[in-house]
Design an enzyme around this catalytic site. Structure first.
Site, short mmCIF file in Angstrom:
data_model
loop_
_atom_site.label_atom_id
_atom_site.label_comp_id
_atom_site.label_asym_id
_atom_site.label_seq_id
_atom_site.Cartn_x
_atom_site.Cartn_y
_atom_site.Cartn_z
N LYS A 76 -18.72 36.21 32.84
CA LYS A 76 -18.59 37.28 31.84
C LYS A 76 -19.09 36.74 30.51
O LYS A 76 -18.82 35.58 30.17
CB LYS A 76 -17.12 37.70 31.75
CG LYS A 76 -16.83 38.85 30.80
CD LYS A 76 -15.36 39.24 30.84
CE LYS A 76 -15.05 40.44 29.96
NZ LYS A 76 -13.63 40.83 30.03
N SER A 151 -12.69 45.71 30.99
CA SER A 151 -13.91 45.33 30.30
C SER A 151 -14.83 44.42 31.10
O SER A 151 -15.99 44.28 30.75
CB SER A 151 -13.56 44.63 28.99
OG SER A 151 -12.90 43.41 29.24
N SER A 175 -8.38 44.12 32.32
CA SER A 175 -9.84 44.03 32.31
C SER A 175 -10.47 43.31 33.50
O SER A 175 -11.70 43.34 33.63
CB SER A 175 -10.32 43.36 31.02
OG SER A 175 -10.34 44.30 29.97
#
Lengths: 489, 95
Positions: A76, A151, A175
């Protein structure tokens, strides 16, 4: 090979059936072929990945490999990567080249994992749909008009579309678990402090935790073993030994008592999700677990408590972005005084959702409101934590929905932040209480995947992974590939 | 409770944020919705409850007070928008 799990890929690598360079090339080819329609990656690091893969092949040949040596993964874009852009999904950091590696990146790299690139995410991890990214929305591979969740939406979409066997993510209010559920992959958020936060761009420091997005619980166990552990550079990382998760997951489930919160199955839950979850709970019972109805009485306060605590911490953490030492600087910034300089840099560098959260954070911390909001939220957090602690006196883990609905349409909720926040109703409690939690694919609502959430007491990751592993040995929801993403390369 | 444009101005000053004038109404409407959401906290009975300090009820470790990191100013300043002779450039702050 591209649809194989991390564990099976590792065996093929060790057995010499495929090299890391071949594997890495196939993943890069799949990214080239499919990512234009998904937007799961912000940065692809092909050359560096092939160098790492060649090094991994040499290491395997020398008999010096770990289970992760030669395995391609994606990070990420919230994890700092030395020499490579770390944007956090924001214009603010669009030009930021990290001078150092996050501990998560360093540990996985040391184990021999190959980094394919950095995945798309909501700006500064603030979002539940991956629509707030400066680099555009990520599309759900199950239906490209739908969001992948957020997210960590890029990581979830990349694993779901089999562009990469595994990816890292972070979970502040859901997330990892929420996109795992909406994209049909396995997501693990460990106990607060289990994995170091060093080099992970901070959003809400008392809630943030790094974890994994994988096809299976077995894969999550392999990754977590390499990522977890105390880190002198993060004083909130827990000084606790890291168990052998891969061994623990095989132990029998008998005697496991699972608490099912009755108030998680109310009118707010989509009927298709509810049906899939009921079926999944029945499967766990057939596997030897005992189900017990429980109540988590303060769970309805988790979203309001979170939207005080998280923005308060964010407004403080994000004050570092001022356009002086790094990050975005407005072309007109030098024209005014220092105050105007900061305001321009931050006003232009941050997107709308990030600005809203900074302002809410400033408000709940301001004179006259601190006790009514911030202090009250920290007390409610204690109540929510107490609900879980009481439940764990009677049950080993808690199981229920990860999300109220399957993936929703891109653009459907962007005009109404509060509606967007309510997506996290089932996931936020674990963050507020610092508990480990997972989302496991457990069926479909229409053509869209549904996630089963498992929540355990502090440091019970082995128990959660074991439960998920047994479930995945009897079901094949986690092995379903979105239509159109099954073929080679 | 809702937030009006005066509140937004004050918060923007506190948070060092510029919001264009034509966006203030939308920001204040959306922040007011969020405030209505977090106002639900007021109904919770927390009279006997201690605020949470740490989810695992632990305190942070202390370490030996010694320098452990090297600072490579040139490397760090590679990311800076404007530097001169090793210094970061900002608008004039002292006349």
């Amino acid at each position: 090979m591209h649809d194989k799990t991390l564990a099976l890929t590792a065996r093929a690598l060790q057995a010499g059936e495929i090299s890391s360079v071949e594997l890495t090339n196939r993943c890069l080819e799949r990214i080239r072929r499919f990512d234009e329609s998904l937007n799961a990656f912000i940065t692809v690091t092909g050359d560096r990945a092939l160098e790492q893969a060649a090094a991994a092949d040499r290491r395997i040949a020398a008999g010096d490999a770990t289970a992760l040596t030669g395995i391609p993964i994606a990070h990420k874009d919230i994890f700092c990567t030395a020499g490579i852009r770390t944007s956090c999904g924001s214009r603010m950091l669009d030009n930021f080249i990290s001078p150092y590696d996050a501990t998560v990146v360093e540990r996985l790299s040391r184990a021999g994992a190959v980094m394919l690139g950095k995945t798309n995410m909501d700006e500064f991890a603030m979002g539940s749909s991956n629509e707030t990214s400066f680099y555009g929305a990520v599309h759900n591979p199950w239906d490209r008009d739908k969001v992948p969740g957020g997210s960590s939406g890029g990581s979830a979409a990349a694993v779901a579309a089999r562009l990469v066997p595994a990816a890292t993510g972070t979970d502040t209010g859901g997330s990892i678990r929420q996109p795992a559920a909406l994209a049909g992959v396995t997501g693990l958020k460990p106990t607060y402090g289990r994995v170091s936060r060093y080099g992970m761009v901070a959003f809400a420091s008392s809630l943030d935790q790094a974890g994994t997005l994988t096809q299976t619980a077995e894969d999550a166990a392999l990754l977590l073993e390499a990522m977890a552990g105390c880190d002198s550079r993060d004083s909130t990382s827990l000084d606790e030994p890291v168990p052998d998760y891969s061994r623990a997951i095989g132990e029998p489930l008998e005697g496991l008592t699972i608490g099912v919160p009755e108030n998680f199955f109310d009118d707010g839950l989509d009927a298709g999700n509810a049906a899939a979850l009921t079926e999944a709970l029945g499967e766990l019972e057939r596997l030897g677990a005992k189900l017990k109805s429980i109540r988590l009485d303060n769970v309805h306060l988790s979203v309001p408590a979170y939207y005080v605590v998280a923005p308060a911490e964010a407004s403080s953490n994000l004050s570092r972005f001022d356009g002086v030492r790094y990050g975005y600087r407005s072309p007109e910034a030098m024209a005014g005084d220092l105050n105007a300089f900061y305001r321009r840099n931050r006003g232009e560098g941050f997107g709308a959702e990030v600005k809203r959260r900074i302002l809410i954070g400033a408000w709940v911390l301001s004179t006259g409101y601190y006790d009514a909001y911030y202090l009250q939220a920290q007390k409610v957090r204690q109540l929510i934590s107490g609900d879980f602690a009481r439940a764990f006196e009677d049950v080993d883990i808690v199981a229920g929905p990860t999300t109220p609905t399957p993936a929703f349409g891109i653009g459907q909720k962007t005009g109404d932040p509060v509606q967007m926040y309510l997506n996290d109703i089932y996931t936020i409690g674990a963050n507020l209480a610092g508990l480990p939690a997972m989302s496991v694919p457990c069926g479909f609502s229409g053509a869209l995947p549904v996630g089963l959430q498992l929540i355990g007491p502090h440091l019970s990751e082995a128990r959660l992974l074991q439960t998920a592993h047994h479930f995945q040995r009897e079901t094949d929801w986690h092995a379903r590939v979105p239509p159109g993403y099954g073929e080679n390369p | 409770m809702s937030l009006d444009s005066t509140d937004i101005d004050k918060l923007c000053e506190l948070a060092r944020l510029a919001i264009p004038a034509d966006e203030v109404a939308d920001v204040s409407a959306k922040l007011s919705d969020i405030v209505a959401l977090v106002d639900q906290l007021k109904a919770a009975d927390t009279a006997e409850v201690e605020p949470m300090a740490h989810p695992l009820d632990r305190s942070q470790r202390l370490r030996v007070d010694s320098a452990t990191e090297d600072v490579d100013r040139e490397l760090y300043q590679d990311n800076a928008p404007a530097v001169e002779r090793g210094l970061y450039l900002v608008p004039k702050v002292i006349d």
